[in-house]
Design a protein around this motif. Structure first.
Motif, mmCIF file in Angstrom:
data_model
loop_
_atom_site.group_PDB
_atom_site.id
_atom_site.type_symbol
_atom_site.label_atom_id
_atom_site.label_comp_id
_atom_site.label_asym_id
_atom_site.label_seq_id
_atom_site.Cartn_x
_atom_site.Cartn_y
_atom_site.Cartn_z
ATOM 1 N N GLU A 1 51.639 28.667 39.998
ATOM 2 C CA GLU A 1 51.704 28.940 38.567
ATOM 3 C C GLU A 1 50.488 29.739 38.099
ATOM 4 O O GLU A 1 50.612 30.707 37.362
ATOM 5 N N GLU A 2 49.288 29.324 38.587
ATOM 6 C CA GLU A 2 48.065 30.015 38.140
ATOM 7 C C GLU A 2 48.087 31.470 38.567
ATOM 8 O O GLU A 2 47.722 32.364 37.800
ATOM 9 N N GLU A 3 48.542 31.695 39.840
ATOM 10 C CA GLU A 3 48.561 33.074 40.324
ATOM 11 C C GLU A 3 49.517 33.920 39.496
ATOM 12 O O GLU A 3 49.218 35.064 39.164
ATOM 13 N N LYS A 4 50.669 33.317 39.147
ATOM 14 C CA LYS A 4 51.635 34.056 38.335
ATOM 15 C C LYS A 4 51.014 34.423 36.985
ATOM 16 O O LYS A 4 51.143 35.548 36.515
ATOM 17 N N GLU A 5 50.335 33.428 36.377
ATOM 18 C CA GLU A 5 49.724 33.629 35.074
ATOM 19 C C GLU A 5 48.669 34.742 35.150
ATOM 20 O O GLU A 5 48.643 35.657 34.328
ATOM 21 N N ALA A 6 47.839 34.673 36.224
ATOM 22 C CA ALA A 6 46.786 35.676 36.381
ATOM 23 C C ALA A 6 47.397 37.059 36.528
ATOM 24 O O ALA A 6 46.924 38.040 35.946
ATOM 25 N N LEU A 7 48.504 37.105 37.309
ATOM 26 C CA LEU A 7 49.156 38.374 37.555
ATOM 27 C C LEU A 7 49.721 38.939 36.249
ATOM 28 O O LEU A 7 49.596 40.136 35.966
ATOM 29 N N ARG A 8 50.327 38.039 35.411
ATOM 30 C CA ARG A 8 50.917 38.487 34.148
ATOM 31 C C ARG A 8 49.836 39.078 33.248
ATOM 32 O O ARG A 8 49.979 40.167 32.698
ATOM 33 N N LEU A 9 48.710 38.362 33.165
ATOM 34 C CA LEU A 9 47.628 38.807 32.295
ATOM 35 C C LEU A 9 47.074 40.146 32.776
ATOM 36 O O LEU A 9 46.810 41.052 31.985
ATOM 37 N N GLU A 10 46.963 40.248 34.118
ATOM 38 C CA GLU A 10 46.416 41.477 34.693
ATOM 39 C C GLU A 10 47.293 42.669 34.321
ATOM 40 O O GLU A 10 46.800 43.722 33.906
#
Lengths: 470, 216
Positions: free
Chosen positions: B72-81
């Protein structure tokens, strides 16, 4: 005077064989020279760099073609003519046409190589000679192969044995491969990836289905002929033969691992390469179980020593080849100079060594003159040394190359190239040694074939002198 | 004539002997131990089939899609990026001409966005400015801007998602650090202010959003 059957056969084939061996020798020297040039260019890029004819890409390709078609083709003709005629116990047929097509074959290759050096290269592996040359080569090849088969058909015994299967099969497989590849590349060019696959398939199959079965057949003939023992576990030979026939054309595609082709192609290639363990094991059992019963003969008989060197090198490096076909390993070595290892192992370490042995066995019988022992054993030891140096350098250098090239952090020129450069230097030295040893070989066979090349000059001058007196 | 040291085998005999060998019936055990052979065969076939099953990609023409499982965190980071990347592009094409690529603006003409209290305040503020534009005198980082009627900002014609992206970027670039701006909030503000055609007046917004901050 009464001749034995063997002597009659040898006499019938003498001129044809002499012609093919003599031309094979010249091609061998040409290939050695080109090989040295190509190797020298890798250590010193400025070597011969002012001649447009001698850029690396051209020299390298010309060398491979001179070697495979010039030396390989001619020596295959010479040796298979002799062995097939001998085993059939039949005189050679079509001598005149054989020599005529032999001349066409050699002229064709000469023109083809000039075409390559001139830049008229065809972009398909081992089909690089210009398009126009190929019909010429194909027709002359067909004529030669047909007459060998005609000779075989007039055999006195109905049954055939292992050397005959292998040699005749290799004679037939080359045109079959060629027609498939030529059709798919030139006549009805396949589209897209398939063309690259086909081109690569032809180049590799040529070695696996033309040079390899021929050399195996020669070994199957020479080992019993020299040791006087029948092949050990002979009943396996037929199994080995069909394994090579069925598996080899599939196994070669493993070279496409990681390439832009459907994944099942290299996957099947890998599996078939693993299965190639069977025919390799069969051939090596047959050869070595027979020959090593008398280690003495192997050591003391020069032709046999060459042949056993060849079969040992075949066994060992084919197993190495199987390991390198595994995807995990192939990922490392795929784009390294390991590929040179495979090619040189096949054509120098295996094929050529066996042909040398066959020539040394055959020449004294055909011409009635022997080659000095000193020259032969010089040839053997320098060849063995050169081949070992070459193969080890390519193997170790290739591994280093592959592993270093996997690390993107390394600077290409200063670390990767610098660390494989010493290996290029070794190969360069190895090519000098090999060139020297092949020079000795060629000089010696030419001396045996044409002991007195200027005799006709003397004769004619004598004649004219006589005429003058008269 | 042949100078062979060893007698060797005559060709005739060779054909004879080997043909006989070939005719002989061999019980499969002769000369070989069956069990190890079958074992080796079995192993090879096993290894081969595993290799085939793994790497043929069911004989499809195209290579398989790499399926990467993200937390989940990686997905969130990717979305923000991705959002920030897109925001940066919008900024360069729509805002940088005035506020400059480094976000520092031009003294007395275009106020800075880097370190601006306007940018980092309630996200409504920057959204409103982009939607409708801004005129009249304002104070940014203690400097006065918009003193001449010519120095004002017109509405930037971009959609809600682009506004969300560029504001999020501006609020987090050049050392700024403020909360993310969401598309839905932008949409709300757009509908709420749908009737307004005029630019915002600087003093009005300043006293609404920044009354505490700009006391000087």
């Amino acid at each position: 005077m009464k001749f034995t059957a063997e002597q009659i056969i040898d006499k019938s084939a003498k001129w044809v064989i002499s012609f093919f061996i003599a031309s094979a020798g010249l091609w061998l020297l040409a290939a050695a020279l080109l090989a040295y040039c190509a190797a020298a260019k890798l250590t010193d890029p400025f070597f011969l760099s002012t001649f447009e004819f001698f850029t690396y890409g051209k020299v390298k390709i010309a060398q491979a073609n001179a070697f495979v078609y010039g030396w390989g083709g001619n020596s295959i003709f010479a040796v298979s003519i002799w062995i097939i005629a001998r085993l059939a116990q039949a005189e050679l047929r079509g001598r005149f046409l054989l020599i005529a097509s032999g001349i066409i074959w050699n002229v064709g290759i000469t023109l083809g190589l000039l075409g390559i050096l001139d830049g008229h290269m065809n972009a398909h592996e081992m089909l690089e000679m210009p398009r126009e040359i190929w019909p010429l080569l194909f027709i002359s090849y067909s004529v030669i192969a047909s007459f060998i088969i005609v000779t075989h058909r007039s055999r006195s015994k109905h049954e055939t044995i292992a050397p005959q299967w292998f040699i005749l099969a290799s004679l037939l497989w080359f045109p079959a491969l060629f027609i498939i590849a030529w059709n798919g590349l030139e006549i009805n060019p396949a589209r897209g990836t398939l063309q690259a696959v086909l081109s690569m398939w032809f180049g590799q199959s040529l070695i696996w289905l033309w040079l390899t079965p021929f050399a195996l057949g020669v070994a199957y003939y020479l080992i019993p002929a020299i040791t006087g023992r029948p092949i050990d576990k002979y009943y396996l030979a037929i199994f080995g033969f069909w394994c090579i026939a069925l598996l080899a054309p599939w196994s070669v595609v493993h070279h496409l691992e990681g390439g832009p082709v459907p994944m099942w192609i290299p996957a099947i290639g890998t599996v078939m390469s693993i299965a190639m363990i069977f025919p390799i094991a069969v051939a090596s059992t047959n050869f070595h179980a027979t020959a090593f019963k008398d280690i003495d003969i192997v050591w003391n008989n020069l032709p046999l020593r060459f042949v056993i060197f060849g079969t040992l090198s075949y066994t060992i490096s084919s197993y190495i080849g199987v390991v390198f076909s595994l995807p995990a390993v192939a990922k490392l070595t795929q784009f390294s100079i390991i590929n040179e290892f495979h090619f040189n192992q096949r054509v120098y370490g295996f094929f050529s060594m066996i042909v040398f042995g066959a020539v040394y066995h055959m020449l004294p019988r055909v011409t009635g003159k022997d080659i000095p022992v000193g020259a032969k054993s010089f040839h053997f030891w320098t060849s063995a040394l050169g081949v070992l140096m070459l193969l080890l350098a390519y193997l170790i250098g290739g591994l280093t190359h592959g592993v270093l090239a996997q690390q993107p952090s390394l600077d290409w020129a200063s670390s990767v190239i610098a660390s494989i450069r010493p290996y290029f230097l070794i190969t360069q030295i190895a090519f000098v040694i090999l060139g020297l040893s092949q020079l000795v070989f060629v000089i010696n066979i030419w001396k045996v074939l044409f002991p007195n090349p200027f005799q006709f000059l003397n004769n004619s001058s004598n004649d004219s002198a006589k005429n003058a007196v008269a | 004539m042949a100078p062979a040291k060893f007698d060797g085998m005559k060709d005739d005999d060779m054909v004879e002997i080997h043909s006989n060998l070939g005719r002989e019936k061999h019980p499969p055990t002769k000369g070989f131990l069956v069990a190890p052979l079958i074992f080796v065969f079995g192993c090879l076939i096993f290894v081969c089939s595993i290799q085939l099953a793994h790497s043929t990609n069911s004989f499809q023409v195209h290579p398989p899609q790499e399926i990467v499982e993200l937390t989940e965190e990686e997905k969130e980071a990717l979305r923000l990026e991705r959002k920030l990347d897109s925001g940066k592009k919008i900024f360069t094409s729509k805002c940088a001409s005035c506020h400059q690529p480094n976000g520092l603006g031009i003294a007395t003409q275009y106020p800075p966005l880097a370190g601006s209290e306007w940018v980092s305040a309630n996200p409504e503020l920057i959204t409103k400015i982009i939607l409708k534009g801004l005129k009249g005198e304002i104070t940014v980082k203690g400097e006065k801007y918009g003193t001449s009627p010519a120095a004002n900002m017109v509405a930037v014609p971009i959609n809600d998602r682009e506004i969300a992206n560029v504001s999020t970027y501006v609020r987090n670039a050049w050392g700024n650090s403020a909360s993310e701006v969401f598309e839905s909030d932008v949409a709300d503000i757009r509908t709420n202010t749908a009737g307004q055609n005029e630019q915002w007046i600087g003093e009005a917004l300043q006293s609404e959003y920044l009354s505490g901050a700009s006391t000087e």
